[in-house]
Scaffold this motif. Sequence first.
Motif, PDB file in Angstrom:
ATOM      1  N   ASN A 263      38.350  70.236  32.422  1.00 56.03           N
ATOM      2  CA  ASN A 263      37.877  69.897  31.222  1.00 56.03           C
ATOM      3  C   ASN A 263      36.930  70.953  30.746  1.00 56.03           C
ATOM      4  O   ASN A 263      36.998  71.185  29.420  1.00 56.03           O
ATOM      5  CB  ASN A 263      37.046  68.667  31.417  1.00 56.03           C
ATOM      6  CG  ASN A 263      37.875  67.387  31.478  1.00 56.03           C
ATOM      7  OD1 ASN A 263      39.089  67.424  31.135  1.00 56.03           O
ATOM      8  ND2 ASN A 263      37.494  66.269  32.053  1.00 56.03           N
TER       9      ASN A 263
ATOM     10  N   ASN B 105      30.870  60.678  32.389  1.00 59.81           N
ATOM     11  CA  ASN B 105      30.306  61.843  31.877  1.00 59.81           C
ATOM     12  C   ASN B 105      28.726  62.003  32.167  1.00 59.81           C
ATOM     13  O   ASN B 105      27.921  61.089  31.648  1.00 59.81           O
ATOM     14  CB  ASN B 105      30.606  62.119  30.447  1.00 59.81           C
ATOM     15  CG  ASN B 105      31.981  62.224  29.955  1.00 59.81           C
ATOM     16  OD1 ASN B 105      32.633  62.935  30.453  1.00 59.81           O
ATOM     17  ND2 ASN B 105      32.894  60.991  29.508  1.00 59.81           N
TER      18      ASN B 105
ATOM     19  N   CYS C  51      25.044  63.950  27.403  1.00 59.60           N
ATOM     20  CA  CYS C  51      26.132  63.246  27.964  1.00 59.60           C
ATOM     21  C   CYS C  51      25.604  61.859  28.124  1.00 59.60           C
ATOM     22  O   CYS C  51      26.590  60.903  28.308  1.00 59.60           O
ATOM     23  CB  CYS C  51      26.611  63.681  29.271  1.00 59.60           C
ATOM     24  SG  CYS C  51      27.698  65.074  29.321  1.00 59.60           S
TER      25      CYS C  51
ATOM     26  N   CYS D 285      39.479  63.766  36.026  1.00 53.87           N
ATOM     27  CA  CYS D 285      40.768  63.638  35.724  1.00 53.87           C
ATOM     28  C   CYS D 285      41.701  64.409  36.387  1.00 53.87           C
ATOM     29  O   CYS D 285      41.281  65.341  37.060  1.00 53.87           O
ATOM     30  CB  CYS D 285      40.824  63.419  34.252  1.00 53.87           C
ATOM     31  SG  CYS D 285      40.614  65.203  33.377  1.00 53.87           S
TER      32      CYS D 285
ATOM     33  N   ASP E 243      41.022  65.486  30.073  1.00 50.51           N
ATOM     34  CA  ASP E 243      40.639  64.135  29.168  1.00 50.51           C
ATOM     35  C   ASP E 243      39.784  64.708  27.963  1.00 50.51           C
ATOM     36  O   ASP E 243      38.869  65.255  27.844  1.00 50.51           O
ATOM     37  CB  ASP E 243      39.731  63.487  30.171  1.00 50.51           C
ATOM     38  CG  ASP E 243      39.404  62.134  29.525  1.00 50.51           C
ATOM     39  OD1 ASP E 243      40.129  61.378  29.279  1.00 50.51           O
ATOM     40  OD2 ASP E 243      38.072  62.150  28.779  1.00 50.51           O
ATOM     41  N   GLU E 244      40.473  64.339  26.793  1.00 45.42           N
ATOM     42  CA  GLU E 244      40.009  64.744  25.613  1.00 45.42           C
ATOM     43  C   GLU E 244      38.638  63.933  25.328  1.00 45.42           C
ATOM     44  O   GLU E 244      37.782  64.728  24.825  1.00 45.42           O
ATOM     45  CB  GLU E 244      41.117  64.194  24.639  1.00 45.42           C
ATOM     46  CG  GLU E 244      42.585  65.020  24.539  1.00 45.42           C
ATOM     47  CD  GLU E 244      42.330  66.320  24.098  1.00 45.42           C
ATOM     48  OE1 GLU E 244      41.392  66.695  23.640  1.00 45.42           O
ATOM     49  OE2 GLU E 244      43.074  67.107  24.682  1.00 45.42           O
ATOM     50  N   GLN E 245      38.225  62.841  25.656  1.00 41.00           N
ATOM     51  CA  GLN E 245      37.033  62.288  25.478  1.00 41.00           C
ATOM     52  C   GLN E 245      36.063  63.065  26.151  1.00 41.00           C
ATOM     53  O   GLN E 245      34.864  63.463  25.558  1.00 41.00           O
ATOM     54  CB  GLN E 245      36.795  60.837  25.981  1.00 41.00           C
ATOM     55  CG  GLN E 245      35.392  60.186  25.727  1.00 41.00           C
ATOM     56  CD  GLN E 245      35.411  59.045  26.118  1.00 41.00           C
ATOM     57  OE1 GLN E 245      35.874  58.591  27.397  1.00 41.00           O
ATOM     58  NE2 GLN E 245      35.039  57.898  25.281  1.00 41.00           N
ATOM     59  N   SER E 246      36.261  63.556  27.505  1.00 38.35           N
ATOM     60  CA  SER E 246      35.279  64.344  28.288  1.00 38.35           C
ATOM     61  C   SER E 246      35.164  65.607  27.819  1.00 38.35           C
ATOM     62  O   SER E 246      34.032  66.394  27.603  1.00 38.35           O
ATOM     63  CB  SER E 246      35.717  64.537  29.777  1.00 38.35           C
ATOM     64  OG  SER E 246      35.593  63.263  30.283  1.00 38.35           O
TER      65      SER E 246
ATOM     66  N   GLU F 207      35.299  66.395  24.629  1.00 35.59           N
ATOM     67  CA  GLU F 207      34.537  66.360  23.285  1.00 35.59           C
ATOM     68  C   GLU F 207      33.027  66.140  23.809  1.00 35.59           C
ATOM     69  O   GLU F 207      32.260  66.710  22.711  1.00 35.59           O
ATOM     70  CB  GLU F 207      35.099  65.075  22.373  1.00 35.59           C
ATOM     71  CG  GLU F 207      34.222  64.695  21.089  1.00 35.59           C
ATOM     72  CD  GLU F 207      34.148  66.011  20.152  1.00 35.59           C
ATOM     73  OE1 GLU F 207      33.258  66.001  19.604  1.00 35.59           O
ATOM     74  OE2 GLU F 207      35.142  66.773  20.473  1.00 35.59           O
ATOM     75  N   TYR F 208      32.780  65.552  24.746  1.00 33.34           N
ATOM     76  CA  TYR F 208      31.330  65.663  25.181  1.00 33.34           C
ATOM     77  C   TYR F 208      30.963  66.928  25.464  1.00 33.34           C
ATOM     78  O   TYR F 208      29.707  67.309  24.986  1.00 33.34           O
ATOM     79  CB  TYR F 208      31.350  64.768  26.284  1.00 33.34           C
ATOM     80  CG  TYR F 208      30.857  63.303  26.173  1.00 33.34           C
ATOM     81  CD1 TYR F 208      29.690  62.841  26.083  1.00 33.34           C
ATOM     82  CD2 TYR F 208      31.987  62.228  26.304  1.00 33.34           C
ATOM     83  CE1 TYR F 208      29.335  61.470  25.918  1.00 33.34           C
ATOM     84  CE2 TYR F 208      31.709  61.026  26.167  1.00 33.34           C
ATOM     85  CZ  TYR F 208      30.317  60.603  26.109  1.00 33.34           C
ATOM     86  OH  TYR F 208      29.911  59.243  26.172  1.00 33.34           O
TER      87      TYR F 208
ATOM     88  N   ARG G 234      30.795  68.972  21.929  1.00 39.01           N
ATOM     89  CA  ARG G 234      29.617  68.560  21.484  1.00 39.01           C
ATOM     90  C   ARG G 234      28.241  69.009  22.131  1.00 39.01           C
ATOM     91  O   ARG G 234      27.449  69.299  21.272  1.00 39.01           O
ATOM     92  CB  ARG G 234      29.639  66.952  21.308  1.00 39.01           C
ATOM     93  CG  ARG G 234      28.405  66.492  20.349  1.00 39.01           C
ATOM     94  CD  ARG G 234      28.422  65.070  20.138  1.00 39.01           C
ATOM     95  NE  ARG G 234      28.059  64.459  21.546  1.00 39.01           N
ATOM     96  CZ  ARG G 234      28.290  63.073  22.033  1.00 39.01           C
ATOM     97  NH1 ARG G 234      28.719  62.309  21.192  1.00 39.01           N
ATOM     98  NH2 ARG G 234      27.768  62.764  23.226  1.00 39.01           N
TER      99      ARG G 234
END
Length: 318
Positions: free
Chosen positions: A58, A147, A172, A204, A208-211, A213-214, A217
């Motif tokens: 990630n 996260n 996070c 993962c 993982d796209e959500q992680s 993005e965390y 950001r």
Amino acid sequence: MTSLGTASAAPGEIDTGRLWVGETRDGTDIGLPVAVVNGAESGKTLYVQAASDGDELNGVGVIQRWLPELDPDAISGTILVTGIVNYHAFQVAEHRNPVDDTKMNRVYPGDEEGTSSERIAAATFEAATRADLAVDLHQGSTSRMINEVRVRCGRRHRRHQSCLELAKVFDCGHVLDQKGPDGQLARAAPDEGVPTIDPELGGCVGWDEQSIEYGRRGLWNVLKYYDFVEADAALSTQTRAGGFDQYGAPAGGLVDFEFDLGERVERGETLFSITDVFGRVKETVTADSEGIFWRTRRLPQVATGEYVCSVGTNIDSY
């Protein structure tokens, strides 16, 4: 002009290159992918690295998305990046360096004349200690995990508050504030005066796209808060854990969890049950203390004594 390995950038420039750390068994040079972003104006230095563990991807995804967004003309200061630390493990998608069977994040500050892992650690530690701040991007290996960001220097360390502030800025939502094992970058770099955090971006297989993005950001938050770019960074209240309760399987079978990641757990509540293949309950396991359901194994099948899950404990907010 600022350099890291063969990457060299004048003010207002970005360059990529390789940081040489040894040779493979056929004598081929090994170079870690590195980048230098030299801002048009002077300022602090930030060091970022990823894939200290070769199957934790990630962080690589974060750098892949974040670095192209950077405009050196709009940056004050310098950003040094090592995109892949554990070169050998990354090539074979393994956690540990297969050359010396070593977990990279246990050998900092390293040794430039030591083992494969120690040489890589020494080279990246030199880069990290050139910085004012350091971010070591991780994930919870291939297990399932929330996260979170880890502050590993210990609460009595002189850089603890600076590390804790950096963790809050990364945002996070959850922080593990617990002294880490010897040899972690987030343990060793604060000893040299560099506030360092260890974001654990989920867990993962692959990424993982959500992680991711965390993480993307979070790095932008760092740039904003520490004046690398002209923008405001709003700080959010974080939920902090001071440690873990870890739970193993009292019997073999299939695990059914009663909580989702991030949910609050009360003492005595059932965390999971173990059934046989016909659905008959063999054992149930309850929480020893209140906390947050933090991490679980990915596969449902377990043998007696295998790791099942973790609950973050000693919870507060800051």
